[in-house]
Scaffold this motif. Structure first.
Motif, short mmCIF file in Angstrom:
data_model
loop_
_atom_site.label_atom_id
_atom_site.label_comp_id
_atom_site.label_asym_id
_atom_site.label_seq_id
_atom_site.Cartn_x
_atom_site.Cartn_y
_atom_site.Cartn_z
N GLU A 2 41.80 48.20 27.36
CA GLU A 2 40.43 47.83 27.71
C GLU A 2 39.72 47.16 26.54
O GLU A 2 38.95 46.20 26.72
N ALA A 3 39.96 47.66 25.33
CA ALA A 3 39.32 47.07 24.15
C ALA A 3 39.80 45.64 23.92
O ALA A 3 39.00 44.73 23.62
N VAL A 4 41.10 45.42 24.07
CA VAL A 4 41.63 44.06 23.90
C VAL A 4 41.13 43.16 25.02
O VAL A 4 40.76 42.00 24.79
N ARG A 5 41.09 43.66 26.25
CA ARG A 5 40.60 42.85 27.36
C ARG A 5 39.15 42.43 27.13
O ARG A 5 38.75 41.31 27.49
N SER A 6 38.36 43.29 26.51
CA SER A 6 36.96 42.93 26.24
C SER A 6 36.84 41.87 25.15
O SER A 6 35.81 41.20 25.04
N ALA A 7 37.92 41.69 24.36
CA ALA A 7 37.88 40.75 23.25
C ALA A 7 38.46 39.39 23.59
O ALA A 7 38.22 38.41 22.87
N THR A 8 39.23 39.28 24.68
CA THR A 8 39.88 38.02 25.02
C THR A 8 40.17 37.94 26.51
O THR A 8 40.37 38.97 27.17
N ASP A 9 40.21 36.71 27.01
CA ASP A 9 40.59 36.47 28.41
C ASP A 9 42.06 36.09 28.55
O ASP A 9 42.51 35.79 29.66
N LEU A 10 42.82 36.07 27.47
CA LEU A 10 44.23 35.69 27.53
C LEU A 10 45.02 36.67 28.39
O LEU A 10 44.69 37.86 28.46
N PRO A 11 46.08 36.20 29.05
CA PRO A 11 46.97 37.12 29.77
C PRO A 11 47.54 38.18 28.81
O PRO A 11 47.92 37.86 27.68
#
Length: 335
Positions: free
Chosen positions: A162-171
């Motif tokens: 979740e933290a990474v998803r909040s930082a980037t839209d990359l797959p």
């Protein structure tokens, strides 16, 4: 032909952490095969998980007679003793490099393949959620995919994603390195925005069949799949397989794995270890056979002693020169 080999120590730019270990450096084995006035170079990274080391690979190669025909890979490999897949992979790469130089074409063209494969992922090694998000955000401008190392066994894996998803839209992709149980996988995966999850359960775990049936995220296996003969069993527990030249024994077996997986309707991923550009060049030569690519091992190094690929718009592009197109310093004198 004359064969020689040596151990090379690669130093990482930063400490690399996964669920079962951390590394500041890695040892690889580099091989030279000489035939008349040409030299083929190869490299592979022995995998401790499979009880292989650089020293055991070197000892294995000391007993190998490559014969006198650089085109007779089947014959050469049929006479090799079992074990030491990384040593075989380095020898296989050196022979393919030599063949390409003899024919005057790149290895990818020698194999009849396209030059470019899918974009490589960048590995966000295991850490606390905020740290992984920070590193993902830093990597995002250069890469088109991110692979997250999970399996912290601290209850934070969902927060990491979740933290990474909040930082980037990359797959996003994930690699758990065998560190979840079935219950954990079934709890986490429905909540994770992932292209696939790699080896969530221990290799051989009978719960793999149940996880494949119930997981909303495609499951790819790594530690379960070494050679082509392993693929049918993997089809029962996974949606795809991860090929690594260091565990398959090289390019020759990797092509067989990809063909077997396709025949069984499986996805195909190509991974790597911590390797120099010489090792990555062998993987890049067969990357076009795959759906997903994780060939960032050389990009994790403080300095690459054997450059062999170009990183172009997120893709690890093999050289358009004869052989693998990589350079390697001379190894110990021929036997």
């Amino acid at each position: 032909m004359q064969l020689s080999a040596r151990i090379v120590t690669l130093r990482l730019a930063e400490t690399f952490v996964i669920s079962r270990e951390s590394q500041d450096e890695a040892e690889v084995v580099q091989v030279e095969v000489r035939h008349r006035d040409l030299v083929g170079h190869g490299e592979a990274a022995p995998i401790e998980r499979y009880d292989e080391s650089a020293r055991s690979a070197l000892a294995y190669l000391e007993g190998v007679d490559p014969g006198n025909d650089p085109w007779a890979i089947d014959e050469i490999f049929s006479q090799l003793p079992p074990g030491e897949q990384a040593a075989k992979g380095a020898l296989d790469a050196a022979l393919h490099d030599l063949q390409g130089k003899l024919a005057g074409v790149p290895v990818w063209k020698l194999l009849g393949l396209r030059r470019a494969g899918p974009p490589t992922s960048w590995t966000v090694w295991l850490g606390d959620p905020d740290d992984m998000a920070r590193r993902a955000e830093q990597a995002a401008p250069r890469f088109r995919r991110l692979k997250l190392k999970l399996g912290g066994r601290d209850g934070l894996d969902l927060e990491r994603v979740e933290a990474v998803r909040s930082a980037t839209d990359l797959p996003l992709q994930a690699d758990v390195n065998e560190y979840w149980t079935l219950d954990e996988a079934l709890e986490y995966l429905p909540q994770m925005d992932l292209q696939y999850c790699e080896q969530p359960l221990p290799a051989g775990d009978p719960n793999g069949l149940e996880l494949k049936r119930r997981s909303p995220v495609p499951i790819f296996v790594d530690e379960d799949c070494h050679v082509a003969a392993d693929v049918p069993a993997c089809a029962e527990r996974a949606h795809g397989v991860n090929i690594k030249l260091a565990k398959s024994g090289g390019i020759r077996e990797a092509v067989k794995i990809a063909a077997t997986a396709r025949a069984l309707g499986l996805g195909v991923m190509l991974g790597c270890m911590i390797e120099s550009g010489l090792g990555i060049a062998a993987g890049a030569a067969v990357a076009s056979l795959c759906d997903h690519i994780d060939l960032d091992g050389n990009l994790l190094l403080a300095e690459d002693p054997s450059p062999g690929v170009r990183f172009v718009d997120g893709v690890q592009l093999p050289a358009d020169r004869p052989g693998l197109g990589a350079q390697a310093a001379p190894v110990a004198g021929p036997r």
